[in-house]
Design a protein around this motif. Structure first.
Motif, PDB file in Angstrom:
ATOM      1  N   ARG A  40      -9.569   2.782  -5.604  1.00 39.84           N
ATOM      2  CA  ARG A  40      -9.157   2.558  -7.264  1.00 39.84           C
ATOM      3  C   ARG A  40      -8.862   0.856  -7.133  1.00 39.84           C
ATOM      4  O   ARG A  40      -9.333   0.500  -7.990  1.00 39.84           O
ATOM      5  N   LEU A  41      -8.388   0.376  -6.023  1.00 40.80           N
ATOM      6  CA  LEU A  41      -7.949  -1.089  -6.404  1.00 40.80           C
ATOM      7  C   LEU A  41      -9.328  -1.950  -6.098  1.00 40.80           C
ATOM      8  O   LEU A  41      -9.289  -2.873  -7.083  1.00 40.80           O
ATOM      9  N   TYR A  45      -6.627   4.840  -2.536  1.00 34.31           N
ATOM     10  CA  TYR A  45      -6.022   3.703  -2.999  1.00 34.31           C
ATOM     11  C   TYR A  45      -6.809   2.343  -3.266  1.00 34.31           C
ATOM     12  O   TYR A  45      -6.845   1.689  -4.135  1.00 34.31           O
ATOM     13  N   TYR A  46      -7.517   2.106  -1.877  1.00 32.05           N
ATOM     14  CA  TYR A  46      -8.250   1.124  -2.098  1.00 32.05           C
ATOM     15  C   TYR A  46      -9.607   1.049  -2.785  1.00 32.05           C
ATOM     16  O   TYR A  46     -10.190  -0.041  -3.215  1.00 32.05           O
ATOM     17  N   SER A  85       0.699  -1.238   0.052  1.00 27.78           N
ATOM     18  CA  SER A  85      -0.099   0.052  -0.099  1.00 27.78           C
ATOM     19  C   SER A  85       1.053   1.270  -0.095  1.00 27.78           C
ATOM     20  O   SER A  85       1.946   1.222   0.283  1.00 27.78           O
ATOM     21  N   PRO A  86       0.427   2.560  -0.411  1.00 25.68           N
ATOM     22  CA  PRO A  86       1.218   3.687  -0.241  1.00 25.68           C
ATOM     23  C   PRO A  86       1.869   3.886   0.990  1.00 25.68           C
ATOM     24  O   PRO A  86       2.755   4.397   1.035  1.00 25.68           O
ATOM     25  N   PRO A 133       1.058   3.083 -10.334  1.00 24.31           N
ATOM     26  CA  PRO A 133       0.559   1.852  -9.516  1.00 24.31           C
ATOM     27  C   PRO A 133      -0.550   1.033 -10.540  1.00 24.31           C
ATOM     28  O   PRO A 133      -0.485   0.104 -10.156  1.00 24.31           O
ATOM     29  N   ARG A 134      -0.947   1.673 -11.572  1.00 26.90           N
ATOM     30  CA  ARG A 134      -2.034   0.917 -12.094  1.00 26.90           C
ATOM     31  C   ARG A 134      -1.056  -0.130 -13.203  1.00 26.90           C
ATOM     32  O   ARG A 134      -1.438  -1.370 -13.034  1.00 26.90           O
ATOM     33  N   ASP A 160      -3.356  -1.990   7.392  1.00 29.40           N
ATOM     34  CA  ASP A 160      -3.202  -0.628   6.782  1.00 29.40           C
ATOM     35  C   ASP A 160      -3.975   0.107   7.301  1.00 29.40           C
ATOM     36  O   ASP A 160      -3.352   1.347   7.759  1.00 29.40           O
ATOM     37  N   ARG A 195     -15.372   7.302  -3.923  1.00 34.46           N
ATOM     38  CA  ARG A 195     -14.046   7.119  -4.892  1.00 34.46           C
ATOM     39  C   ARG A 195     -14.264   5.733  -5.670  1.00 34.46           C
ATOM     40  O   ARG A 195     -13.454   5.508  -6.730  1.00 34.46           O
ATOM     41  N   ASN A 198      -5.605   9.511   1.266  1.00 38.52           N
ATOM     42  CA  ASN A 198      -4.599   8.498   0.359  1.00 38.52           C
ATOM     43  C   ASN A 198      -4.925   7.001   0.503  1.00 38.52           C
ATOM     44  O   ASN A 198      -5.064   6.573  -0.784  1.00 38.52           O
ATOM     45  N   LEU A 199      -5.066   6.619   1.421  1.00 37.50           N
ATOM     46  CA  LEU A 199      -5.096   4.903   1.684  1.00 37.50           C
ATOM     47  C   LEU A 199      -6.459   4.624   1.161  1.00 37.50           C
ATOM     48  O   LEU A 199      -6.810   3.591   0.591  1.00 37.50           O
TER      49      LEU A 199
END
Length: 855
Positions: A85-86, A82-83, A21-22, A35-36, A54, A122, A78-79
């Motif tokens: 998008r994941l 990130y998740y 993770s970031p 990251p993609r 995390d 998101r 940010n976390l």
């Protein structure tokens, strides 16, 4: 925060399958810029423990003014980004379970509870919809339904996770279930989706699934299906209508009761729809009970419910007018449709006088402005006069339409044509047809058939063929006028073929000048059209066959009437072989033979004196369980103008009895005359003629009497075996009828004797057993005397009137029980006539020597 990130990174390094993770990067190392691409290169899946670690690694600050709150909030955001998008990328790849794992970990974590809406916001709905569509296209509907259930539990707006392609894929799955017959699963799926606030009508066409459910005749499932939609009341009316079209009134009533119980009440649309369904199914009594149920709930029906009830029961004029009076008593104002239905009821009942009174009343109301007559009012009145062959009155109604500025429709013109055609006014009908064309009304096949039928009924066969071929070659010229109020721009533009004509028409509209445009409407004959022309062929079966061939070239298939008409034409030309070939061809082309086809073939055989084939066809149709009708029986009963043998008489009487048992009335007088002529053959020879009616002074009143009892008596006696013919019962018959019965039995005995059957016993004729009855009227004495004179004087038989049946207890006291209280009467009181066996043998032997002179 750096220490927590280092711990996460060290835990991730021990497990290479986990995704960093970031927050797991060191401060001296930049995070990956793409990251993609890294996710695409690594197929590793994040574990639930990784996500939770995390999330818990981020310190949670409750104080809003803390100095460390800013970096903590930024790291959390940010976390979550990130998740989110994941999870979206995992969903796009069809990994819906991994999506749910990440979402559950994020949304149920206490560390980021305040910021969890950012995770939902998101989530990329486009990527999620792509993944859902891919899973559905792979046939994994159950996985998607499970995903929806978990996503709804986590608080996602499910409709936002679907785009148009995903909804289309979901609709394809619904239709697949319906096509495979899994309607219960399909309805359950729709109920589930409706619970998730999906718009079901955007997923699948409601009528498509509805037609499948109606085909299975499952009213319970149909009601469940209708309840899914927001417009369930209207869809429920469609369900009732579809059941009505299938003439399944039982399923419609069951669906009506289920929906009424489920909804806690019904609106007027549903009550009216149920009444209309009863009309479609022909169950008018059920429509009345439904109406009574509505009244029992103290609900005042509106005018539309009353109109539907009256329309369903329009064949019963008294009930229809009773409903109309009840509507007036309840204060419901009738509209023009109500009066139109009353006129329809009068038309069905052939009550021209009452229809005229109603028409005058509504015209008076229209003059006062209470209502406005429409085209249906005038058309119904025209039909009333057309059925009564009052063509002048029908034309006067047409003038009323013109004065009221009401344009006749195609039904109006058809009724006007029928009014003239029914009266044999072919020229007037053709003039009306031309006037219809001039007004711009496009004729249908019914109008053309009316004209052709009028020509055929008036024996104008050549004119019918000329009209037919003229229409077929040139069609119909339909003019349109720019000042015609019923012609709009769309209609005229369809009639214009070239751009120049269109420009001319457009300018003419602008100049407000009348401009006429004509279009050619092709003539479209039907099977009924050709059937009418075949009747105009007379005995020309070659022309009739040519018409059938022409029918086939136009894409039409001859029906039973076509083949039956061809068979009749063969019979009129005395070509029985061709008639039988056409009859057999009717079955070869795949048309099931019915009573009309058999009756036509039997009629052809009878008219050509081929009775053997006629009776064989009669037996054949009964073997195929086709019930003969009145025409079939009557055709066979009139097949002979005289009877020659006992078998022919027995055959005819058998048909007569079968006809009576089937509930049909026969021409008893005609049949009685043939039986009488046959039985009188016992007395007369070829050079003699005998009028039994005149010799016995048969009155005119008796000649009009039905001969049911006589023919039944003759049929009973003649259909017995030869050994049972010694007992003749003539009680209840007149002198002439009794004479016919006795002579018919003697004729049967004579024919059986000529075939080698001997006479074993005397003949016993029972007239009446009651002496009191004889003394009261004297009728039985006359009957006995008439029979005795005929047997003794005309046949020379030994007749004894003082003897009764030897086994009768009144004639043989020895066989009475010892305690019997019966009084022994004298034999002459019994009304019994005996013809001795010896005299019968002498008469038969004498007749046998002169058999060539017998009738």
């Amino acid at each position: 925060m750096v220490e927590m990130a280092y711990l996460v990174a060290s835990s991730s390094s021990s497990s290479p399958s986990r995704v960093l993770s970031p927050t797991s990067a060191t401060p001296n190392r930049k995070p990956p810029t793409s990251p993609r691409r890294k996710l695409r290169r690594s197929p590793a899946k994040p574990l639930l423990s990784d996500v939770r670690r995390d999330l818990t690694a981020v310190p949670h600050h409750t104080g809003p003014s803390s100095a460390a709150a800013a970096p903590s909030s930024s790291s959390t955001r940010n976390l979550l980004i990130y998740y989110a998008r994941l999870a979206s990328k995992l969903a796009k790849n069809g990994k819906l379970r991994d999506f749910l794992m990440i979402a559950e970990s994020v949304l149920t974590s206490d560390a980021v509870a305040a910021d969890s809406p950012q995770f939902v916001a998101r989530i990329d709905p486009r990527l999620t919809a792509q993944g859902i569509a891919a899973v559905l296209r792979d046939g994994n509907l159950a996985e998607v339904i499970g995903f929806l259930s978990e996503a709804a539990r986590l608080g996602f707006c499910l409709s936002s996770l679907f785009d148009k392609p995903a909804l289309e894929a979901l609709g394809l799955e619904c239709r697949r279930l319906a096509d495979e017959g899994k309607l219960e699963e399909c309805v359950e799926l729709m109920e589930t989706l409706a619970g998730y606030e999906f718009s079901i009508k955007d997923i699948v066409d409601p009528d498509y699934i509805l037609s499948k459910i109606i085909h299975t005749r499952d009213p319970d499932l149909a009601v469940r299906y209708a309840s899914v939609f927001s417009h369930s009341q209207l869809l429920f009316c469609s369900i009732l209508e579809e059941f009505g079209k299938k003439h399944d009134v039982g399923s419609a009533i069951k669906a009506f009761e289920i929906f009424k119980e489920k909804s806690g009440g019904m609106n007027m649309f549903a009550w009216r729809a149920m009444i209309d369904v009863c009309g479609l199914c022909g169950d008018c009594l059920k429509s009345r009970s439904i109406f009574e149920e509505l009244l029992a709930q103290n609900i005042t029906p509106n005018v539309y419910v009353f109109n539907s009830l009256m329309n369903v029961n329009a064949h019963d004029m008294s009930y229809t007018f009773g409903v109309y009076k009840h509507m007036q008593n309840l204060g419901v104002t009738a509209d023009v449709t109500s009066y139109n239905i009353l006129l329809k009821a009068c038309c069905n009942a052939k009550r021209v006088d009452l229809a005229q009174n109603i028409y005058g009343e509504i015209r008076y109301m229209a003059s006062k402005g209470a209502l406005k007559l429409d085209v249906f009012t005038y058309t119904t009145m025209i039909k009333v006069f057309a059925d009564a062959k009052m063509w002048q009155m029908a034309l006067s109604i047409k003038e009323d339409m013109v004065s009221a500025n009401v344009n006749p429709n195609i039904v109006t013109w058809s009724s006007l044509l029928s009014a003239c055609a029914n009266s044999g006014l072919v020229d007037h009908a053709i003039q009306l047809f031309e006037e219809m064309l001039m007004t711009g009304c496009e004729p249908n096949a019914q109008c053309c058939n009316i004209l052709l039928y009028a020509c055929v009924e008036s024996c104008q066969y050549d004119r019918a063929f000329r009209l037919f071929y003229a229409w077929k070659e040139t069609g119909f010229q339909i003019p349109f006028s720019t000042k015609d109020t019923k012609c709009d721009f769309r209609d005229v533009s369809l009639a214009i073929k070239s751009r120049d004509e269109y420009t001319t028409y457009e300018s003419s509209v602008q100049d407000a000048k009348p401009y006429h445009v004509a279009t050619v409407v092709p003539f479209r004959p039907t099977v009924f059209t050709f059937n009418i022309l075949m009747k105009a062929c007379g005995t020309d079966y070659y022309r009739a066959k040519a018409l059938m061939d022409e029918m086939k070239t136009m894409g039409l298939t001859p029906n039973r009437i076509s083949w039956s008409t061809l068979i009749d034409i063969y019979g009129a030309a005395q070509n029985i072989k061709g008639a039988m070939q056409a009859f057999r061809a009717l079955r070869d082309v795949g048309i099931k033979l019915d009573v009309v086809a058999y009756t036509t073939a039997i009629k052809v055989c009878v008219e050509n004196n081929n009775l053997k084939v006629a009776y064989s066809l009669f037996e054949e149709m009964k073997r195929y369980q086709i019930r003969p009708n009145w025409v079939t029986y009557n055709t066979l009963l009139r097949a002979r103008n005289k009877y020659g043998s006992l078998h022919e008489v027995q055959q005819c009487l058998g048909i007569y009895q079968e006809m009576r048992k089937a509930g049909y009335q026969s021409n008893d007088y005609y049949l009685k005359e043939l039986i009488e002529e046959w039985c009188e053959g016992v007395l007369c020879s070829k050079d003699q003629s005998r009028n039994v009616l005149g010799s016995d002074n048969y009155s005119e009143a008796n000649s009009r009497k039905p001969y049911n009892l006589l023919l039944e008596k003759v049929a009973i006696h003649l259909q017995r075996d030869a050994g049972d013919s010694r007992a003749i019962d003539i009680r209840g018959l007149t002198k002439v009828e009794a004479r016919i019965v006795v002579l018919s039995v003697l004729r049967m005995i004579k024919e059986n004797y000529m075939l080698g059957k001997s006479i074993e016993d005397d003949i016993i004729i029972t007239t009446e057993i009651s002496k009191e009855t004889m003394n009261s009227t004297g009728h039985e004495v006359d009957v006995r005397q008439s029979i005795t004179e005929a047997l003794q004087d005309e046949l020379g038989l030994d007749v004894r009137t003082r003897y009764g049946p030897p086994d009768h207890p009144l004639c043989n006291p020895s066989i009475l029980p010892p305690d019997s209280n019966l009084q022994v009467r004298r034999p002459q009181d019994l009304g019994v006539i005996k013809v001795t066996r010896e005299s019968l043998l002498c008469w038969l032997q004498k007749r046998g020597r002169h058999s060539e002179a017998d009738c």
